[in-house]
Scaffold this motif. Structure first.
Motif, PDB file in Angstrom:
ATOM      1  N   GLY A  64      72.191-139.569 -62.858  1.00  0.00           N
ATOM      2  CA  GLY A  64      71.217-139.919 -61.779  1.00  0.00           C
ATOM      3  C   GLY A  64      69.713-140.325 -62.495  1.00  0.00           C
ATOM      4  O   GLY A  64      68.873-140.773 -61.860  1.00  0.00           O
ATOM      5  N   LEU A  65      69.483-139.434 -63.732  1.00  0.00           N
ATOM      6  CA  LEU A  65      68.351-139.734 -64.288  1.00  0.00           C
ATOM      7  C   LEU A  65      68.100-140.750 -65.284  1.00  0.00           C
ATOM      8  O   LEU A  65      69.057-141.219 -65.677  1.00  0.00           O
ATOM      9  CB  LEU A  65      67.794-138.207 -64.968  1.00  0.00           C
ATOM     10  CG  LEU A  65      68.010-136.940 -63.958  1.00  0.00           C
ATOM     11  CD1 LEU A  65      67.942-135.807 -64.637  1.00  0.00           C
ATOM     12  CD2 LEU A  65      66.969-137.301 -62.775  1.00  0.00           C
ATOM     13  N   SER A  66      67.003-140.915 -65.694  1.00  0.00           N
ATOM     14  CA  SER A  66      66.679-142.106 -66.635  1.00  0.00           C
ATOM     15  C   SER A  66      67.251-141.574 -67.784  1.00  0.00           C
ATOM     16  O   SER A  66      67.550-140.442 -68.382  1.00  0.00           O
ATOM     17  CB  SER A  66      65.362-142.541 -66.624  1.00  0.00           C
ATOM     18  OG  SER A  66      64.311-141.623 -67.464  1.00  0.00           O
ATOM     19  N   VAL A  67      67.384-142.758 -68.782  1.00  0.00           N
ATOM     20  CA  VAL A  67      67.958-142.223 -70.389  1.00  0.00           C
ATOM     21  C   VAL A  67      66.855-141.311 -71.038  1.00  0.00           C
ATOM     22  O   VAL A  67      67.309-140.593 -71.649  1.00  0.00           O
ATOM     23  CB  VAL A  67      68.211-143.795 -71.188  1.00  0.00           C
ATOM     24  CG1 VAL A  67      68.095-143.757 -72.364  1.00  0.00           C
ATOM     25  CG2 VAL A  67      69.073-144.502 -70.438  1.00  0.00           C
ATOM     26  N   LEU A  68      65.362-141.924 -70.534  1.00  0.00           N
ATOM     27  CA  LEU A  68      64.566-141.119 -71.455  1.00  0.00           C
ATOM     28  C   LEU A  68      64.515-139.572 -71.002  1.00  0.00           C
ATOM     29  O   LEU A  68      64.676-138.580 -71.784  1.00  0.00           O
ATOM     30  CB  LEU A  68      63.269-141.792 -71.157  1.00  0.00           C
ATOM     31  CG  LEU A  68      61.826-141.108 -72.027  1.00  0.00           C
ATOM     32  CD1 LEU A  68      61.881-140.865 -73.314  1.00  0.00           C
ATOM     33  CD2 LEU A  68      60.583-141.420 -71.378  1.00  0.00           C
ATOM     34  N   GLU A  69      64.762-139.499 -69.725  1.00  0.00           N
ATOM     35  CA  GLU A  69      64.832-137.909 -69.400  1.00  0.00           C
ATOM     36  C   GLU A  69      65.844-137.333 -69.772  1.00  0.00           C
ATOM     37  O   GLU A  69      65.815-136.079 -70.008  1.00  0.00           O
ATOM     38  CB  GLU A  69      64.768-138.160 -67.630  1.00  0.00           C
ATOM     39  CG  GLU A  69      63.387-137.958 -67.199  1.00  0.00           C
ATOM     40  CD  GLU A  69      63.389-137.877 -65.468  1.00  0.00           C
ATOM     41  OE1 GLU A  69      62.806-137.186 -64.800  1.00  0.00           O
ATOM     42  OE2 GLU A  69      64.194-138.872 -64.974  1.00  0.00           O
ATOM     43  N   ASN A  70      66.850-138.024 -69.892  1.00  0.00           N
ATOM     44  CA  ASN A  70      67.926-137.332 -70.396  1.00  0.00           C
ATOM     45  C   ASN A  70      67.740-136.777 -71.976  1.00  0.00           C
ATOM     46  O   ASN A  70      68.126-135.566 -72.070  1.00  0.00           O
ATOM     47  CB  ASN A  70      69.399-138.154 -70.466  1.00  0.00           C
ATOM     48  CG  ASN A  70      70.198-138.243 -69.229  1.00  0.00           C
ATOM     49  OD1 ASN A  70      71.012-137.346 -69.123  1.00  0.00           O
ATOM     50  ND2 ASN A  70      69.907-139.054 -68.376  1.00  0.00           N
ATOM     51  N   VAL A  71      67.173-137.320 -72.651  1.00  0.00           N
ATOM     52  CA  VAL A  71      66.696-137.040 -73.841  1.00  0.00           C
ATOM     53  C   VAL A  71      65.733-135.901 -73.858  1.00  0.00           C
ATOM     54  O   VAL A  71      65.684-134.908 -74.699  1.00  0.00           O
ATOM     55  CB  VAL A  71      66.447-138.182 -74.792  1.00  0.00           C
ATOM     56  CG1 VAL A  71      65.946-137.765 -76.096  1.00  0.00           C
ATOM     57  CG2 VAL A  71      67.443-139.443 -74.801  1.00  0.00           C
ATOM     58  N   LEU A  72      64.884-136.183 -72.679  1.00  0.00           N
ATOM     59  CA  LEU A  72      63.848-135.023 -72.629  1.00  0.00           C
ATOM     60  C   LEU A  72      64.483-133.774 -72.440  1.00  0.00           C
ATOM     61  O   LEU A  72      64.040-132.763 -72.786  1.00  0.00           O
ATOM     62  CB  LEU A  72      62.980-135.456 -71.291  1.00  0.00           C
ATOM     63  CG  LEU A  72      61.992-136.617 -71.821  1.00  0.00           C
ATOM     64  CD1 LEU A  72      61.035-137.029 -70.718  1.00  0.00           C
ATOM     65  CD2 LEU A  72      61.015-136.166 -73.180  1.00  0.00           C
ATOM     66  N   SER A  73      65.682-133.838 -71.839  1.00  0.00           N
ATOM     67  CA  SER A  73      66.345-132.373 -71.467  1.00  0.00           C
ATOM     68  C   SER A  73      66.395-131.505 -72.846  1.00  0.00           C
ATOM     69  O   SER A  73      66.662-130.512 -72.808  1.00  0.00           O
ATOM     70  CB  SER A  73      67.552-132.733 -70.641  1.00  0.00           C
ATOM     71  OG  SER A  73      68.717-133.201 -71.627  1.00  0.00           O
ATOM     72  N   GLY A  74      67.058-132.665 -73.727  1.00  0.00           N
ATOM     73  CA  GLY A  74      67.092-131.742 -75.028  1.00  0.00           C
ATOM     74  C   GLY A  74      65.907-131.404 -75.918  1.00  0.00           C
ATOM     75  O   GLY A  74      65.904-130.143 -76.451  1.00  0.00           O
ATOM     76  N   CYS A  75      65.005-131.883 -75.666  1.00  0.00           N
ATOM     77  CA  CYS A  75      63.725-131.435 -76.034  1.00  0.00           C
ATOM     78  C   CYS A  75      63.123-130.047 -75.354  1.00  0.00           C
ATOM     79  O   CYS A  75      62.101-129.333 -75.973  1.00  0.00           O
ATOM     80  CB  CYS A  75      62.431-132.460 -75.853  1.00  0.00           C
ATOM     81  SG  CYS A  75      62.829-134.086 -76.694  1.00  0.00           S
ATOM     82  N   HIS A  76      63.768-130.008 -74.282  1.00  0.00           N
ATOM     83  CA  HIS A  76      63.256-128.792 -73.220  1.00  0.00           C
ATOM     84  C   HIS A  76      62.817-127.593 -74.181  1.00  0.00           C
ATOM     85  O   HIS A  76      61.957-127.012 -73.912  1.00  0.00           O
ATOM     86  CB  HIS A  76      64.004-128.619 -72.100  1.00  0.00           C
ATOM     87  CG  HIS A  76      63.533-127.224 -71.444  1.00  0.00           C
ATOM     88  ND1 HIS A  76      62.953-127.585 -70.180  1.00  0.00           N
ATOM     89  CD2 HIS A  76      63.997-126.205 -71.295  1.00  0.00           C
ATOM     90  CE1 HIS A  76      62.599-126.072 -69.629  1.00  0.00           C
ATOM     91  NE2 HIS A  76      63.568-125.432 -70.366  1.00  0.00           N
ATOM     92  N   CYS A  77      63.992-127.313 -74.980  1.00  0.00           N
ATOM     93  CA  CYS A  77      63.968-125.821 -75.451  1.00  0.00           C
ATOM     94  C   CYS A  77      63.152-125.785 -76.682  1.00  0.00           C
ATOM     95  O   CYS A  77      62.683-124.652 -77.039  1.00  0.00           O
ATOM     96  CB  CYS A  77      65.329-125.409 -76.096  1.00  0.00           C
ATOM     97  SG  CYS A  77      66.159-126.436 -77.341  1.00  0.00           S
TER      98      CYS A  77
END
Lengths: 414, 255
Positions: free
Chosen positions: B92-105
């Motif tokens: 349900g989230l945008s493509v960019l947000e999906n990648v931002l999940s990886g940046c989280h850590c």
């Protein structure tokens, strides 16, 4: 007590609310603005990239809505005359529930945790303020941070062992929490809570020497806090912290495997939401001047839950609208007495069938690309240019069928 | 030098021995394929490495540290990222947000900084969006940054999963059937992508059923059958290994 009634209001709190909400990228607003938003975004969750948020018209309408709302006491007095204080009280109650529902939204809406014991933390905040004020003579504003921290701390202790529970299991435990708190208060725990009579005679808050007493004063006080809450939670939502909660809500396993400490973020969401309910408790205690355990019963938690679900989980605009509908609207139908609740219940059922995502569901977050990216994206080769939905034309895409042509594994390589 | 090593790792589910004393290593900078018939325990090995399940016995070392028993998010922080056999994007989230999940850590902003939008937090947000867009550009999805992840074509979703994993800045990237469900063109592009990932000094460990793909992209191949590692070696060696041929011809009826 109400010697200040004829006195012109200082414009400062209202202005602050206006500015704050402006900067919150038009999240706050009056009903007018909400209706406008409802028209614009009806059911387009999937294709939200160019939401109404970015249009200047939307911003202007929202600002206008806030401005009108700031003059509500004056507008009301010309419209309804002597019953102005009554209607302001209704709006203030809506405001208080908005703060509470926004804090629940952090837990239920963003992190997706089914928490139905929010009244417990509201109660802890209210009682902290009352006890500190009555027993130790603290001023109300001084008790506010303590009430906030107390509710947050209790949430931390209570939620620690249960945070890994899912869905309905968590729901049952949180119902237990609200009952424990209510019974503890009724039993006059530590001899501080006054038993079932509650605590009476809580002081009024005063800000910079100005005593907040009349409904009009509380109107500006409460709605400034609402504006501030919306602004802070909007920022929180669009941050590393807020995104982590969204990932957890979408898919906890994937979130954990992308490096999100899921149990820690669930716990933090819980504590933040509970602490903010404690803050609302301070306002409530000083507004009512009397608190008792009946105020913090389970049905209050259900009401808050309803506001968030009805308005749209995770959407602050939805929560705002939900508060007006759930708390404010029934006041218009007082004449129908008990039947209004019947109609209200039926309306809820119908709503949940036809619009389960809530009235104003949350949209895609809006991100601004760093400078230079617009040009870089414009130079991309043809297949990358997408249609209005952001979908690539099907020629380059694969049919979503599993394993079309890698059937014989050995022949290819051997 | 080995970046990852397993020694006698065992995992049973009830009476079923899914992984029985597997010992193997992955060389730094290599692309290693893990193959075997369905039910051989390949995905279980991946889940053990990434911490999704805990081994009953044995040790797992990554860059010299034991990672056995660590929770998945800690293992990601140490530098192991993964994709899933069945796509697990945040639909349900945008493509960019999906990648931002990886940046989280790799980010540091905490609760207070986020709540008050402090300058350091804003700076970090800008940097991280830049980096996430860089990863999207790397896999060729930058133009779709605004789209909802669930609306992407199948092959694009697979590549988005890789971009998301790359955003965690891994030293070891674990891909579970990356070419599954892809057409020939997409598989070709994936091969190119893996070669590019290798150039970034990221070690790749992948499960794949497409033998042509495995043999052309991998330096080393590990073969599992019934929870046991039956062979390891270069693609050439594996293709001529009688045990492997027997395992495949004898048992694999490919779904």
């Amino acid at each position: 007590m109400t010697q200040n009634n004829g006195h012109p209001q200082p414009a400062q709190p209202a202005q602050a609310a206006g500015q704050a909400s402006d900067r919150a990228d038009s999240q706050a607003g009056s009903q007018a603005a909400n209706n406008q938003a409802a028209n614009n975004q009806a059911g387009n969750r999937a294709q939200a990239p160019n939401g109404p948020k970015s249009s200047p018209l939307y911003g202007i309408l929202t600002a206008l809505g806030i401005l009108i709302f700031a003059f509500l006491p004056m507008i009301l007095s010309t419209l309804v005359g002597r019953s102005t204080p009554y209607w302001l009280d209704v709006v203030n109650t809506v405001g208080l529930y908005t703060i509470l529902a926004l804090s629940l939204n952090v837990i239920l809406g963003h992190a997706g945790m089914f928490h139905m014991g929010h009244a417990a933390f509201f109660a802890i905040g209210a009682y902290s303020t009352a006890i500190l004020n009555l027993t130790y003579g603290w001023s109300i504003m001084a008790t506010m941070p303590v009430a906030t921290l107390a509710a947050g701390f209790v949430a931390l202790i209570l939620a620690w062992p249960i945070i890994h529970l899912r869905g309905d299991y968590l729901l049952i435990v949180t119902i237990g929490i609200v009952e424990i708190v209510r019974i503890a208060l009724t039993n006059n725990i530590f001899g501080l809570t006054g038993g079932s009579n509650g605590l009476v005679g809580i002081a009024r808050p005063s800000l910079f020497g100005f005593r907040i007493t009349s409904p009009k004063h509380f109107f500006y006080f409460i709605w400034t806090v609402v504006g501030l809450t919306i602004l802070l939670f909007h920022w929180l939502e669009n941050s590393r912290f807020g995104r982590a909660r969204k990932f957890i809500k979408e898919d906890t396993v994937a979130a954990e495997n992308m490096g999100v400490n899921t149990s820690r973020y669930k716990l933090m969401a819980f504590v933040v939401g509970a602490a903010w309910a404690g803050l609302a408790g301070t306002i409530f205690a000083s507004r009512m001047r009397t608190i008792s355990p009946e105020t913090f019963v389970f049905s209050e938690s259900v009401l808050l839950f309803t506001i968030v679900i009805l308005g749209g989980k995770g959407s602050q605009k939805g929560v705002l609208l939900g508060s007006f509908l759930v708390i404010g609207l029934p006041e218009f139908f007082r004449g129908f007495e008990d039947k209004r609740l019947l109609v209200f219940g039926a309306a809820l059922v119908v709503m949940m069938i036809f619009r389960p995502q809530g009235l104003l569901p949350s949209k895609q977050a809006h991100y601004k690309l760093p400078p230079g990216w617009a040009d870089r994206l414009a130079q991309l080769p043809k297949p990358e240019t997408n249609g209005p939905n952001g979908k690539r034309p099907p020629n380059g895409g694969a049919p979503p069928v599993a394993k079309p042509q890698n059937a014989p594994p050995e022949e290819n390589g051997a | 030098m080995q970046i990852l090593s397993l020694s006698s790792v065992t995992k049973t589910f009830g009476g079923l021995v899914a992984v029985a004393g597997v010992s193997c290593g992955v060389d730094r900078g290599a692309v290693v394929g893990l193959i075997g018939p369905n039910g051989a325990g390949k995905t279980t090995v991946f889940n053990l490495i990434t911490g999704s399940i805990k081994p009953d016995d044995g040790h797992i070392f990554f860059s010299g540290h034991s990672i056995r028993g660590l929770s998945p998010h800690r293992i990601v922080a140490l530098g192991i990222a993964r994709t899933f056999q069945t796509i697990r994007l945040f639909q349900g989230l945008s493509v960019l947000e999906n990648v931002l999940s990886g940046c989280h850590c790799r980010m540091r902003s905490g609760l207070v900084a986020s709540l008050l939008r402090l300058p350091g937090q804003r700076r970090e947000e800008r940097l991280v969006i830049e980096r996430a867009m860089g990863e999207l550009e790397f896999v060729g999805l930058a133009g779709l940054w605004k789209a909802t992840a669930g609306s992407l074509a199948y092959g694009d979703q697979r590549r988005l999963e890789i971009a998301r994993a790359l955003a965690t800045e891994p030293k070891l990237l674990i891909l579970d059937e990356p070419a599954g469900g892809m057409n020939e063109q997409e598989t070709f592009e994936l091969r190119e992508l893996i070669n590019l990932i290798r150039k970034r000094d990221i070690t790749v460990l992948l499960i794949e059923h497409d033998m042509g793909f495995v043999m052309s992209v991998c330096d080393q191949v590990l073969v599992m059958e019934n929870g046991i590692l039956i062979a390891q070696g270069t693609p050439q060696e594996i293709q001529n290994n009688p045990k492997v041929i027997e395992a495949y011809l004898g048992l694999d009826d490919d779904d």
